[in-house]
Motif scaffolding. Sequence first.
Motif, short mmCIF file in Angstrom:
data_model
loop_
_atom_site.label_atom_id
_atom_site.label_comp_id
_atom_site.label_asym_id
_atom_site.label_seq_id
_atom_site.Cartn_x
_atom_site.Cartn_y
_atom_site.Cartn_z
N ARG A 8 -20.17 33.83 -23.48
CA ARG A 8 -19.69 32.55 -24.00
C ARG A 8 -20.42 31.36 -23.36
NH1 ARG A 8 -13.48 32.53 -23.29
NH2 ARG A 8 -13.84 30.41 -23.97
N GLY A 9 -21.52 31.60 -22.65
CA GLY A 9 -22.31 30.52 -22.06
C GLY A 9 -21.81 30.08 -20.70
N GLN A 10 -20.87 30.80 -20.13
CA GLN A 10 -20.31 30.43 -18.82
C GLN A 10 -21.09 31.10 -17.70
OE1 GLN A 10 -16.41 31.99 -19.65
NE2 GLN A 10 -15.59 29.95 -20.05
N ILE A 11 -21.10 30.42 -16.55
CA ILE A 11 -21.68 31.03 -15.34
C ILE A 11 -20.64 30.96 -14.23
CG2 ILE A 11 -24.06 30.39 -15.93
CD1 ILE A 11 -23.85 28.25 -13.71
N THR A 12 -20.75 31.86 -13.29
CA THR A 12 -19.90 31.82 -12.10
C THR A 12 -20.78 31.41 -10.93
OG1 THR A 12 -18.49 33.58 -12.96
CG2 THR A 12 -18.41 33.18 -10.59
N LEU A 13 -20.41 30.32 -10.28
CA LEU A 13 -21.17 29.88 -9.12
C LEU A 13 -20.83 30.79 -7.95
CD1 LEU A 13 -20.60 26.02 -9.40
CD2 LEU A 13 -22.63 27.31 -10.03
N PRO A 14 -21.82 31.16 -7.15
CA PRO A 14 -21.54 32.02 -6.01
C PRO A 14 -20.51 31.39 -5.08
CG PRO A 14 -23.90 31.85 -6.40
CD PRO A 14 -23.24 30.84 -7.30
N LYS A 15 -19.68 32.23 -4.47
CA LYS A 15 -18.60 31.77 -3.60
C LYS A 15 -19.12 30.88 -2.48
CE LYS A 15 -14.51 33.33 -1.04
NZ LYS A 15 -14.28 32.02 -0.57
N GLY A 22 -16.75 22.57 -1.64
CA GLY A 22 -15.33 22.33 -1.79
C GLY A 22 -14.88 22.36 -3.24
N LEU A 23 -15.54 23.21 -4.04
CA LEU A 23 -15.20 23.32 -5.46
C LEU A 23 -14.00 24.24 -5.63
CD1 LEU A 23 -18.78 23.77 -6.95
CD2 LEU A 23 -17.49 21.66 -6.67
N THR A 24 -12.99 23.76 -6.33
CA THR A 24 -11.81 24.56 -6.60
C THR A 24 -11.54 24.54 -8.10
OG1 THR A 24 -10.38 22.64 -6.26
CG2 THR A 24 -10.75 24.07 -4.35
N LYS A 25 -10.56 25.32 -8.53
CA LYS A 25 -10.21 25.36 -9.95
C LYS A 25 -9.91 23.95 -10.45
CE LYS A 25 -6.89 27.26 -13.18
NZ LYS A 25 -5.72 28.11 -13.36
N GLY A 26 -10.55 23.57 -11.54
CA GLY A 26 -10.33 22.25 -12.11
C GLY A 26 -11.29 21.17 -11.65
N THR A 27 -12.14 21.47 -10.65
CA THR A 27 -13.13 20.49 -10.19
C THR A 27 -14.08 20.17 -11.35
OG1 THR A 27 -13.06 21.32 -7.92
CG2 THR A 27 -14.99 20.01 -8.54
N ILE A 39 -29.04 20.18 -13.11
CA ILE A 39 -28.47 19.61 -11.88
C ILE A 39 -26.97 19.47 -12.08
CG2 ILE A 39 -28.45 17.62 -10.33
CD1 ILE A 39 -31.35 17.08 -11.29
N LEU A 40 -26.21 20.06 -11.18
CA LEU A 40 -24.75 19.95 -11.20
C LEU A 40 -24.34 19.03 -10.06
CD1 LEU A 40 -23.75 23.70 -11.67
CD2 LEU A 40 -23.89 21.93 -13.42
N ARG A 41 -23.54 18.03 -10.37
CA ARG A 41 -23.04 17.10 -9.35
C ARG A 41 -21.52 17.09 -9.41
NH1 ARG A 41 -27.41 14.10 -7.64
NH2 ARG A 41 -29.04 13.79 -9.18
N LYS A 42 -20.92 17.12 -8.24
CA LYS A 42 -19.47 17.06 -8.15
C LYS A 42 -19.02 15.66 -8.53
CE LYS A 42 -15.91 17.97 -4.69
NZ LYS A 42 -15.70 18.41 -3.30
N ASP A 43 -18.07 15.56 -9.46
CA ASP A 43 -17.54 14.26 -9.89
C ASP A 43 -16.51 13.80 -8.86
OD1 ASP A 43 -16.74 12.01 -11.24
OD2 ASP A 43 -15.60 13.08 -12.77
N VAL A 44 -16.80 12.69 -8.18
CA VAL A 44 -15.90 12.19 -7.14
C VAL A 44 -15.09 10.99 -7.61
CG1 VAL A 44 -17.31 13.05 -5.24
CG2 VAL A 44 -17.73 10.77 -6.13
#
Length: 82
Positions: A8-15, A22-27, A39-44
Amino acid sequence: MEATVAERGQITLPKAVRDALGLTKGTILKVELDGGRIILRKDVSEALRKVRGRFRLVDGHASTDDALRASRGRAPGDPVEP
């Protein structure tokens, strides 16, 4: 490290990556393309919204600029004196 694109085009980022950032469910991650790179950036922005207005300036300063002038002698945007 590697990640595989699922059906489905999803990837799992390594733990290790999730833990380090500090990525958790819903980040929410911002996705940008740079040539052939992703490039993936955490939305703050949500975290900033939660803390906005919770801190007070010490010593009776009316603004952040006043506090900076008191501690540094000038604030951003002030003219630089020779």
